[in-house]
Design an enzyme around this catalytic site. Structure first.
Site, short mmCIF file in Angstrom:
data_model
loop_
_atom_site.label_atom_id
_atom_site.label_comp_id
_atom_site.label_asym_id
_atom_site.label_seq_id
_atom_site.Cartn_x
_atom_site.Cartn_y
_atom_site.Cartn_z
N HIS A 9 0.83 -1.21 0.00
CA HIS A 9 0.00 0.00 0.00
C HIS A 9 0.87 1.26 0.00
O HIS A 9 1.99 1.23 -0.47
CB HIS A 9 -1.00 -0.06 1.16
CG HIS A 9 -1.77 -1.34 1.18
ND1 HIS A 9 -2.83 -1.58 0.34
CD2 HIS A 9 -1.59 -2.49 1.90
CE1 HIS A 9 -3.30 -2.81 0.54
NE2 HIS A 9 -2.55 -3.39 1.48
N GLU A 23 -2.18 0.34 7.72
CA GLU A 23 -1.31 -0.74 7.25
C GLU A 23 -0.08 -0.20 6.54
O GLU A 23 1.04 -0.71 6.72
CB GLU A 23 -2.08 -1.67 6.32
CG GLU A 23 -1.24 -2.83 5.78
CD GLU A 23 -2.00 -3.74 4.84
OE1 GLU A 23 -1.40 -4.72 4.35
OE2 GLU A 23 -3.19 -3.46 4.57
N HIS A 78 3.03 -7.15 4.32
CA HIS A 78 1.64 -6.72 4.50
C HIS A 78 1.18 -6.94 5.94
O HIS A 78 1.84 -7.64 6.73
CB HIS A 78 0.72 -7.47 3.54
CG HIS A 78 0.75 -6.94 2.14
ND1 HIS A 78 -0.21 -6.10 1.62
CD2 HIS A 78 1.65 -7.10 1.15
CE1 HIS A 78 0.08 -5.79 0.37
NE2 HIS A 78 1.22 -6.38 0.05
N GLU A 144 2.03 -11.73 5.85
CA GLU A 144 0.97 -10.99 6.55
C GLU A 144 1.31 -11.01 8.03
O GLU A 144 1.15 -12.01 8.72
CB GLU A 144 -0.38 -11.65 6.30
CG GLU A 144 -0.88 -11.57 4.87
CD GLU A 144 -1.54 -10.23 4.54
OE1 GLU A 144 -1.51 -9.32 5.39
OE2 GLU A 144 -2.12 -10.12 3.44
#
Length: 509
Positions: A9, A23, A78, A144
């Site tokens: 992102h 995030e 992430h 993640e």
């Protein structure tokens, strides 16, 4: 090894949001720390990132950039999100790959290393059809790192020390998967037996050198030149950051006063690249001869900077063998790791900004926390960027202590600015520049020092984040003393305060 890091992102895309977190901020913080650690600790590694700040990048831009660079490994960082009961760590490779693929093998190793340190529930190794792991040509992995929607995981994410642990876990896995070689570190002397009776004496030796060279031929030329002036000398080799340097030794003394006297004589002879190295040795005499000898001393460059035009050493010397030997037939010389073996600032007016960083991150952080227990742990950043730019990172740390009052920010600059050197705080209520995180604040300070210290182009491994870099009269302050009236106005005692703090750090117990 070419590593492409992709912090998920960024910019207009915040990613998942919950518990007061974005995030995009957490992924960038972890990725930047991965880059810092792997470049500091391992040899022959190149790193590129899809973004190093809060910028917008499409998925196609990320995968294409990695492919165009021909990276060896693509790592996407992430943070997960779901209902608030979901928590833990998981990672993904492309679902079109077999369990015997390179990506799967790397996933096995990296998953194992990350889960050891991240304090998160293990949700397992998985496969998916995400763009960045599908469209990249090289083995790729998407991690993640917890659920931003879960209170337990989110609290960890807010802690920079946790981010550092997660980054270290990723680095450990990458290093293991690609068999990376660690940068040279000090070796500890070992003995095979313990003597029955020993008598130990410790002495400090001050050795005067005239020049330090990467080329042995240049060192030989200096020896010949000194001989013509009736100055006896010899060549002593040492390892600095894995590279061999050749120092020209003139004499060794048991007192600093005699070494300083000789140093001045050498300077009067026309040599401005002379310096002193202190060596603290412990000599143990014993009746037992079964002990394996381990002769070494910890050498550190003193305040006389190595300013030889033939590429002076600018990195922390590693342990090397002393040229001084005991007359006893049964002696063992072992290194002393006392911080008091670090440099003596013999001539502050010649103490250069460019030079080696001697103090460890732990020594820097521990020193400042004795005054301010809540101080941020920035030592690693000062060591890493100091080494990269060839700047004395520990002296820059002392400068930050002076500028921020031990990171208590009692002046006009506030803690949230991450401005540790008062960049742009030009007087009155002008607060100066702000930086997005602690690491960028340190990077800006080191870049600003680089601008003053040299006219050479700024190396491009890291983005230029110093907003006043172009305003500096390049190369106008090669020494810390020269910052008087420039960094601090009028600042006639600016360097005195910095170097005084530095000497306190050196002698801190």
């Amino acid at each position: 090894m070419k590593l492409y890091l992709d912090p998920g992102h960024g910019g207009e895309d915040p990613g998942a949001q919950d518990n007061g977190l974005n995030e995009k901020d957490i992924t960038l913080a972890i990725a930047l720390k991965i880059r810092t650690i792997i470049l500091k600790d391992y040899e022959n590694v190149q790193v590129k990132m899809s973004r190093t700040s809060d910028t917008t990048k499409s998925l196609a831009e990320r995968s294409s950039a990695a492919n165009d660079w021909d990276a060896d490994f693509f790592l996407a960082i992430h943070i997960n999100s779901a209902d608030n009961s979901a928590q833990g760590y998981e990672d993904f490779i492309y679902d079109g790959l077999s369990d015997s693929s390179k990506a799967a093998k790397y996933q096995d190793i990296i998953h194992s290393e990350v889960i050891k340190v991240n304090q998160l529930k293990d949700r397992g190794q998985k496969k998916a059809n995400f763009h960045v792991i599908r469209e990249t040509k090289m083995p790729s992995l998407l991690t993640e790192n917890g659920f931003i929607s879960n209170k337990h995981d989110a609290e960890l994410m807010k802690d920079s020390s946790w981010q550092l642990k997660v980054a270290q876990g990723h680095v450990n896995g990458i290093a293991k998967a690609f068999n990376l070689k660690r940068n040279a570190t000090k070796e500890t002397s070992k003995t095979t037996t313990t003597p029955k009776t020993t008598q130990t004496t410790t002495k400090t030796v001050y050795t005067v050198y005239v020049g330090s060279y990467k080329s042995k031929e240049n060192a030989k030329d200096r020896v010949a030149e000194l001989k013509k002036k009736s100055i006896k000398s010899s060549i002593v080799s040492t390892k600095i950051s894995g590279a061999t340097w050749y120092r020209v030794k003139v004499a060794s003394y048991t007192t600093n006063a005699n070494a300083e006297k000789r140093l001045k004589e050498i300077e009067k002879a026309g040599y401005d690249d002379a310096f002193i190295i202190t060596e603290k040795t412990s000599t143990t005499t014993t009746n037992s001869v079964t002990q394996k000898p381990a002769a070494s001393t910890t050498k550190t460059t003193t305040a006389k900077p190595m300013t030889s035009t033939s590429n002076p050493a600018t990195a922390k010397p590693t342990t090397s063998t002393s040229s001084n030997t005991s007359t006893s037939t049964n002696t063992n010389t072992t290194p002393s790791n006392s911080p008091k073996d670090t440099p003596i600032i013999a001539n502050p007016s010649q103490f250069t900004i460019l030079g080696p960083t001697f103090l460890s991150p732990e020594q820097m952080d521990q020193f400042v926390k004795k005054v301010n227990p809540n101080a941020p742990e920035l030592g690693l950043f000062y060591q890493t960027y100091g080494k990269y730019y060839g700047i004395r990172g520990d002296v820059a740390f002392a400068q930050a202590i002076h500028e921020t009052d031990y990171f208590r920010f009692t002046g006009v600059v506030n803690p949230g600015q991450n401005n540790y050197a008062g960049i742009g705080a030009t007087g009155g209520e002008t607060r100066g520049a702000s930086f997005k995180d602690e690491e960028e604040g340190v990077l800006a300070q080191l870049q600003h020092l680089y601008a003053y210290a040299t006219t050479k182009p700024l190396p491009n491994q890291y983005p230029l984040v110093d907003p006043r870099f172009q305003l500096v009269d390049r190369g106008s302050a090669p020494t810390w003393t020269a910052l008087n009236g420039k960094w601090a106005v009028p600042g006639t005692t600016y360097e005195q305060m910095i170097l005084s703090l530095y000497e306190k750090m050196i002698h801190a117990g």
